[in-house]
Design a protein around this motif. Structure first.
Motif, PDB file in Angstrom:
ATOM      1  N   LEU A 123     -55.323 -30.069 -24.088  1.00  0.00           N
ATOM      2  CA  LEU A 123     -55.798 -31.336 -24.649  1.00  0.00           C
ATOM      3  C   LEU A 123     -55.930 -32.386 -23.549  1.00  0.00           C
ATOM      4  O   LEU A 123     -56.914 -33.143 -23.496  1.00  0.00           O
ATOM      5  CB  LEU A 123     -54.812 -31.795 -25.731  1.00  0.00           C
ATOM      6  N   ARG A 158     -59.265 -34.288 -22.192  1.00  0.00           N
ATOM      7  CA  ARG A 158     -59.355 -35.746 -22.121  1.00  0.00           C
ATOM      8  C   ARG A 158     -59.781 -36.187 -20.719  1.00  0.00           C
ATOM      9  O   ARG A 158     -60.544 -37.144 -20.564  1.00  0.00           O
ATOM     10  CB  ARG A 158     -57.996 -36.362 -22.465  1.00  0.00           C
ATOM     11  N   VAL A 187     -53.691 -39.280 -35.335  1.00  0.00           N
ATOM     12  CA  VAL A 187     -54.418 -38.459 -34.371  1.00  0.00           C
ATOM     13  C   VAL A 187     -54.539 -37.007 -34.828  1.00  0.00           C
ATOM     14  O   VAL A 187     -55.573 -36.365 -34.649  1.00  0.00           O
ATOM     15  CB  VAL A 187     -53.718 -38.539 -32.991  1.00  0.00           C
ATOM     16  N   TYR A 190     -62.274 -31.823 -31.434  1.00  0.00           N
ATOM     17  CA  TYR A 190     -62.321 -32.367 -30.087  1.00  0.00           C
ATOM     18  C   TYR A 190     -61.329 -33.533 -30.009  1.00  0.00           C
ATOM     19  O   TYR A 190     -61.732 -34.692 -29.860  1.00  0.00           O
ATOM     20  CB  TYR A 190     -63.747 -32.846 -29.783  1.00  0.00           C
ATOM     21  N   PRO A 191     -60.039 -33.220 -30.108  1.00  0.00           N
ATOM     22  CA  PRO A 191     -59.061 -34.313 -30.136  1.00  0.00           C
ATOM     23  C   PRO A 191     -59.069 -35.149 -28.865  1.00  0.00           C
ATOM     24  O   PRO A 191     -58.651 -36.306 -28.885  1.00  0.00           O
ATOM     25  CB  PRO A 191     -57.721 -33.593 -30.319  1.00  0.00           C
ATOM     26  N   ALA A 192     -59.556 -34.564 -27.791  1.00  0.00           N
ATOM     27  CA  ALA A 192     -59.571 -35.324 -26.538  1.00  0.00           C
ATOM     28  C   ALA A 192     -60.512 -36.518 -26.607  1.00  0.00           C
ATOM     29  O   ALA A 192     -60.432 -37.414 -25.780  1.00  0.00           O
ATOM     30  CB  ALA A 192     -59.972 -34.412 -25.383  1.00  0.00           C
ATOM     31  N   ARG A 193     -61.407 -36.537 -27.566  1.00  0.00           N
ATOM     32  CA  ARG A 193     -62.360 -37.650 -27.666  1.00  0.00           C
ATOM     33  C   ARG A 193     -61.823 -38.800 -28.509  1.00  0.00           C
ATOM     34  O   ARG A 193     -62.506 -39.802 -28.710  1.00  0.00           O
ATOM     35  CB  ARG A 193     -63.680 -37.156 -28.259  1.00  0.00           C
ATOM     36  N   VAL A 194     -60.636 -38.642 -29.030  1.00  0.00           N
ATOM     37  CA  VAL A 194     -60.069 -39.691 -29.879  1.00  0.00           C
ATOM     38  C   VAL A 194     -60.049 -41.001 -29.104  1.00  0.00           C
ATOM     39  O   VAL A 194     -59.648 -41.032 -27.938  1.00  0.00           O
ATOM     40  CB  VAL A 194     -58.651 -39.292 -30.344  1.00  0.00           C
ATOM     41  N   GLY A 195     -60.472 -42.045 -29.772  1.00  0.00           N
ATOM     42  CA  GLY A 195     -60.527 -43.350 -29.119  1.00  0.00           C
ATOM     43  C   GLY A 195     -61.918 -43.731 -28.702  1.00  0.00           C
ATOM     44  O   GLY A 195     -62.205 -44.912 -28.469  1.00  0.00           O
ATOM     45  N   TYR A 196     -62.779 -42.767 -28.595  1.00  0.00           N
ATOM     46  CA  TYR A 196     -64.162 -43.073 -28.224  1.00  0.00           C
ATOM     47  C   TYR A 196     -64.988 -43.364 -29.469  1.00  0.00           C
ATOM     48  O   TYR A 196     -64.557 -43.105 -30.600  1.00  0.00           O
ATOM     49  CB  TYR A 196     -64.768 -41.907 -27.451  1.00  0.00           C
ATOM     50  N   LEU A 243     -53.207 -39.702 -27.791  1.00  0.00           N
ATOM     51  CA  LEU A 243     -53.200 -38.242 -27.900  1.00  0.00           C
ATOM     52  C   LEU A 243     -51.789 -37.704 -28.106  1.00  0.00           C
ATOM     53  O   LEU A 243     -51.568 -36.796 -28.894  1.00  0.00           O
ATOM     54  CB  LEU A 243     -53.809 -37.610 -26.647  1.00  0.00           C
ATOM     55  N   GLN A 301     -49.323 -39.552 -29.105  1.00  0.00           N
ATOM     56  CA  GLN A 301     -48.719 -40.373 -30.155  1.00  0.00           C
ATOM     57  C   GLN A 301     -47.446 -41.073 -29.676  1.00  0.00           C
ATOM     58  O   GLN A 301     -46.423 -41.073 -30.348  1.00  0.00           O
ATOM     59  CB  GLN A 301     -48.435 -39.513 -31.389  1.00  0.00           C
TER      60      GLN A 301
END
Lengths: 518, 622
Positions: free
Chosen positions: A363, A367, B91, B121-127, A300, A302
């Protein structure tokens, strides 16, 4: 009349021509190597408003750090800590203390004057610092000597005085503050109609005890969005910006100068008893295990942040590496499975209030919610539209939140005092126990106790970033983020003779302090 | 109610009925036509709405294609296809792509379904987003509706997925636009139409899930039946369901909503688009037509009213003239003539009327002559009869007297005395006969005074009391049923007394074998009623009809003047007399007298005829 014509060989002519060309370029090249006075340093900051009065600052907040950054240009401290860990005299010329470090004597530097040309006295220092100290610490002045008497040992007084809001100023009758620093406030434009931006002009103080700064003035613009600041830097509209972490990679990709401090901002979760479910230690443990700090920092953010397992950063405490980033989704799920539905936020979600402003805290909060959901817990993020301090109370009509996402900026160079301030701001301090020891082992044990209780869960530690234009030279900030703009000079083209003195002569006489240059 | 009024009403009702029928017909058929037109318009709007929706999907599809075809995306795909690629580099790329391509939702998903970058929904990155990798034919799939998970809830998205294969890896680009109030606001809808969106994200109807271009919808509960109807319908059914909603009592505020189900890729109902068409224009137009119809009808009725009045006047005027003429004829004006207009039936009727009056006048003259002759003949006959009765004894007596000259003086004297006595008696009888006739011809004009009828009746009957109980004759019993108190009447007491005497005398004559004489008085609507009833042999109907004719009698010794005198007295008092009888059960004479006489008491009777009809001059005694 007879003319003598000198005839040179062709190769010789070319050599002479090349030498002349080199000689013509020497002054220009020399200008890039040696400091020079003049110019206006244009600075753009994130915060939309700043306060010069240290008494009004709330330690640890991002706003306070911005205030400190700007106020340090106008006011001086008694001592300073250099990047090698050595205390350097500032307004204090020398200092001593008794064996128990309860009584300190500080002799002030002679000949120091405020920007209004009045001399600095011990009474000025007492008046500036006494409101910032607790009642157990009393300051007194005798002529040019300052005495600090504390009920408990103060072994880290110098770290305290070298950081945070311990700046020396004098309150003027018109309620403005005069400082002894390298700059003085020459112009403070009214905030914009929407209250989002403000503008200040700081002029170089000619009679500064440390010598006149290189730049003539600092043009300070506040409240610009992160992307706008970056674009201004790219377009040459500014020389120095606060760079948002999410734009660091982009700035680097575009070959801009980026500077990063040591990690000075800690984002974390504070858990209180506003929601009954949050009081359950097992739930807090499950939540702690569900947090994927590594992804937060590396994906997130980076890789612009570090996963934080401790409250104090490694550079400050020296023991932060001893704490583990205990992410285990399976373990979180296992603990969650053992909880009653009523305690597992199944009926009522755990509310997570974002107490810090900006997109990054939001953010991170989202998360956290995603991580918690993976472990079977429901966390509802409550965004706060207005900027709020870490410890500020929620509006009356807002549902109580058991989780709070906070941002903490290092405010003291003393680990003990920093930990005290941190825990006090988070409401986690124990008033009955007063820790005065600066011994690392005791600090570590204290912090471990707090972290094992899991009422405070650090997430990531973030440096401060700055973007600089190519013209900014002698950029030598402190590692912990303090900008030393008095040392900066601008690598500008040689000004035309008619305009050479214009930046200085343009200063109104009453605003331009007289004094000898260093 | 006059004939003119009746005729006018008939015309009026006819005009009213006709105009109302026409107005109703025009309004009804106009409204039906408008409703059909509105239905066609609504259908056209729904079609336009669907087309607009499809175009939005096409727009999203094009933008996602543009993202997939962009060089930066291709570089990303190539980079991510490498082993140990740093995914964190990208990202924030979805943000830029979303801004550059004006999309609300953009996500980059790796071959294994890992979310590389998400704008929403950037917080979901990686899922993992495994629904993306579960399908392979994305490049042939048009835009579809899906639930988009966001940090603060779930939204509907018009989504397109495109796959960008690089080697054996694939980068999926997921783009979409939020289907919300802004989406509704961006739809180009004609005037009078609005679009609402129900996000079917919960199992039951939720008013907060309904939105229009301005946000929350007021009175969202009103849509619950329509939404639930769509929810119950087959998911595959795409035909809109309509419902009219009356927001207020004003019909112009009503709207007709067509619900268009919006299904997801697996045919699940994710949303309902409500295309609302305002009824305002239709209602106002209908109202305008109704107003015009009412105005026209009103004008037609007014004109019809005037024409009806004029026509009825024109038609009934000759009839009224005929009626007036008839009334005049009835009053005795036999020479009445009316104007003859035209030769139609009314004109012929007028001509006939005139002919009739002319004939009637002629016939009347003849009848009068005939009656006069007949009266004189009857008078002569009755007079001859009356006079002959005493003359015959006179003749016999005289002849006896002449023959007695031959007798002795003593005998002659006896005969002479006897004969002279007879002569005197018969002469007296003759004198009586003449007096009666003379009295009848001299019926005096009444002089009105306040008279107590009951008292007058008692006085009249008291005179006959000796005859009621006369020895050797059957007894007659008088019975009185007199109303007390009885208001006095304006009358001539002498004439009334004489009339009552005649009635009582007539009753006595009718009961030679005795009986009961009943006298009743009563008040009836301001008039006084006097009834005299006997228990004699009664009268035949033919006798009843001729009973009051002068000189008519059913008795051997009657003159036929008694009841004629009674009728003359009653008539002079502006009263009426009638008789009712059944044979063998006696007869009842009933007299009605007004309490007040025209002109009052003091004024002597002016309207009494100076010369009585000839028939009333006959004098006779019953």
């Amino acid at each position: 009349m007879k003319f003598i014509v000198l005839r040179w060989p062709a190769a010789t002519r070319w050599v002479i021509f090349a030498l002349l060309a080199c000689l013509a370029l020497v002054p220009q090249a020399a200008a890039t190597r040696h400091p020079r006075y003049g110019g206006t340093l244009r600075v753009e900051l994130r915060e939309s408003a700043i306060s010069f009065d240290p008494r009004t600052w709330k330690p640890g907040t991002l706003e306070s750090s911005a205030n400190e950054k700007v106020a340090a240009l106008v006011f001086d401290r008694l001592v300073a800590l250099d990047n090698y860990g050595h205390f350097q005299p500032q307004l204090a010329a020398e200092w001593s203390h008794d064996a128990a470090a309860r009584r300190w004597q500080i002799r002030l530097r002679d000949g120091v004057k405020f920007s209004d040309d009045t001399p600095l006295t011990g009474a000025d220092v007492v008046a500036a610092l006494q409101p910032l100290f607790p009642a157990t610490i009393q300051l007194s002045a005798s002529g040019n000597t300052l005495a600090v008497q504390s009920a408990s040992p103060l072994p880290d007084l110098l770290e305290l005085l070298a950081s945070g809001r311990y700046l020396i100023y004098r309150a003027q009758p018109d309620r403005t503050l005069a400082g002894t620093g390298p700059f003085f406030v020459a112009e403070a434009a009214a905030p914009s109609s929407d209250g989002k931006t403000a503008h200040y002009v700081l002029k170089a103080s000619e009679n500064c005890w440390a010598g006149r700064p290189f730049v003539d003035a600092i043009d300070l613009t506040l409240g610009l969005p992160a992307l706008r600041r970056l674009l201004d830097l790219q377009l040459g509209k500014t020389d120095l910006i606060e760079l948002a972490p999410e734009l660091v990679r982009r700035a680097a990709q575009e070959n801009l100068r980026v500077w990063a401090s040591t990690p000075v901002i800690t984002f974390g979760l504070r858990i209180d008893a506003s929601q009954s479910a949050a009081s359950n230690p097992r739930l807090r443990e499950a939540l702690s295990y569900s947090l994927d700090r590594t992804t937060m920092a590396n994906v997130l953010l980076q890789k612009q942040a570090e996963p934080a397992a401790a409250l104090l950063p490694q550079w400050l405490s020296g023991y932060a590496f001893l704490f583990d980033v205990d992410n285990s989704l399976d373990r979180a799920k296992a603990i969650r499975a053992t909880l009653l539905p009523s305690l597992a936020a199944a009926a009522e979600p755990l509310r997570l209030r974002v107490d810090a402003s900006g997109e990054l805290p939001k953010l991170l909060a989202e998360r956290v919610a995603v991580n918690a959901r993976q472990a079977g817990m429901t966390v509802q993020v409550m965004n706060r539209p207005v900027q709020r301090d870490a410890g500020a109370a929620a509006p009356a009509n807002e549902s109580a939140a058991g989780l709070h996402l906070f941002a903490w900026h290092v405010t003291s160079l003393s680990p003990r005092l920093e930990l005290d301030a941190f825990l006090t701001a988070l409401g986690q301090s124990d008033p009955s126990s007063v820790e005065t020891s600066v011994e690392v082992g005791q600090l570590y044990a204290r912090e471990r106790r707090i972290l094992e209780d899991r009422r405070v869960l650090p997430l990531v530690a973030l440096p401060e970033y700055a973007g600089l234009s190519a013209t900014v030279r002698n950029w030598l900030p402190a590692r912990w983020g303090e900008w030393h703009l008095a040392d900066v000079w601008l690598d500008l083209p040689e000004p035309a003779p008619s305009a050479a003195n214009s930046p200085v002569t343009a200063i109104p006489q009453q605003l331009a302090p007289s004094g000898a240059k260093p | 109610m006059s004939f003119r009024t009746k005729l006018f009403l008939v015309f009026l009702v006819t005009v009213l009925a006709s105009v109302s029928l026409v107005a109703y017909g025009v309004t009804h058929y106009t409204q039906t036509a408008f409703e059909e037109m509105d239905a066609q318009r609504t259908q056209a709007l729904v079609t336009q709405f669907k087309r607009e929706y499809a175009q939005r999907g096409e727009a999203v599809l094009q933008e996602v294609k543009n993202i997939a075809n962009a060089e930066i995306t291709l570089r990303m795909a190539i980079d991510l296809a490498r082993p140990n690629a740093d995914q964190s580099t990208y990202v924030r790329d979805a943000n830029g792509a979303a801004q550059d391509h004006n999309l609300d939702f953009v996500q980059f998903v790796n071959s294994d379904g890992t979310l590389i970058s998400s704008a929403q929904y950037p917080a979901r990155v990686g899922y993992k987003d495994e629904w993306v990798t579960a399908r392979k034919d994305w490049n042939d799939t048009p835009a579809f509706l899906r639930k988009e998970e966001l940090p603060d809830g779930v939204e509907l998205s018009l989504t397109v997925v495109r796959a960008l294969p690089v080697g054996d890896k694939t980068l999926y680009i997921v783009g979409g636009r939020r289907v919300d109030q802004h989406f509704l606001a961006s739809l180009a809808l004609p005037e009078g139409m609005r679009a609402l969106l129900y996000r079917n994200l919960e199992p039951n109807f939720s008013p907060t899930a309904l939105t229009d271009k301005d946000g929350a919808v007021a009175q969202a509960d009103r849509f619950q039946p329509l939404i639930e109807q769509v929810q119950k319908q087959s998911r595959a059914q795409s035909e809109p369901t309509a419902q009219r909603i009356d927001w207020t009592s004003n019909a112009a505020e009503s709207e007709t909503f067509n619900a268009i189900p919006l299904a997801g890729p697996n045919n699940e109902l994710l949303g309902v688009l409500l295309a609302g068409s305002s009824q305002k224009e239709l209602v106002l137009l209908t109202r305008q037509i109704v107003k015009i119809s009412a105005a026209v009808a009103g004008a037609a009725i007014l004109i019809g009213l005037l024409i009806s009045w004029w026509v009825s006047s024109r038609i009934t005027k000759p009839v009224e003239e005929l009626a007036e003429g008839a009334r005049e004829v009835a009053t005795g004006r036999w020479d009445t003539r009316i104007d003859v207009r035209g030769s139609d039936e009314i004109g012929q009727l007028a001509t006939a009327f005139n002919d009739m009056t002319r004939t009637l006048a002629s016939q009347k003259e003849k009848l009068v002559q005939t009656e006069r002759v007949a009266a004189w003949r009857e008078l002569a006959r009755r007079l001859a009869h009356e006079l002959r009765n005493p003359l015959f004894p006179l003749q016999i007596t005289v002849e006896n007297l002449q023959r007695a000259k031959q007798l002795e003086a003593k005998q002659f004297l006896e005969v002479f005395n006897e004969s002279t006595a007879t002569l005197k008696a018969e002469l007296a009888n003759l004198n009586t006969i003449v007096t009666r006739f003379s009295d009848f011809s001299k019926m005096p004009a009444p002089h009105f005074a306040q008279v107590n009828i009951n008292e007058s009746l008692r006085n009249a009957i008291r005179l006959f009391e000796p005859q009621f109980n006369e020895v050797g004759k059957p007894t007659i019993t008088p019975e009185f049923f007199l109303a007390e108190p009885l208001p006095e009447v304006e009358a001539d007491p002498d004439l009334l007394h004489r009339a009552f005497q005649n009635l009582v005398l007539n009753a006595l004559d009718a009961m030679p074998a005795g009986g009961t004489l009943t006298v009743r008085t009563s008040e009836n609507n301001g008039n006084l009623r006097i009834e005299v009833t006997d228990t004699g042999k009664g009268l035949t109907p033919e006798e009843c009809s001729r009973l009051f004719t002068p000189y008519y009698t059913t008795k051997l010794q009657g003159t036929g003047l008694g009841l004629a005198i009674v009728q003359s007295v009653v008539s002079d008092h502006h009263g009426t007399i009638s008789v009712s009888s059944e044979e063998g059960r006696g007869a009842t004479f009933r007299i009605e007298l007004p309490q007040h006489q025209p002109g009052g008491i003091s004024r002597p009777k002016q309207d009494a005829p100076a010369v009585r009809p000839l028939s009333t001059f006959a004098a006779a005694s019953d």
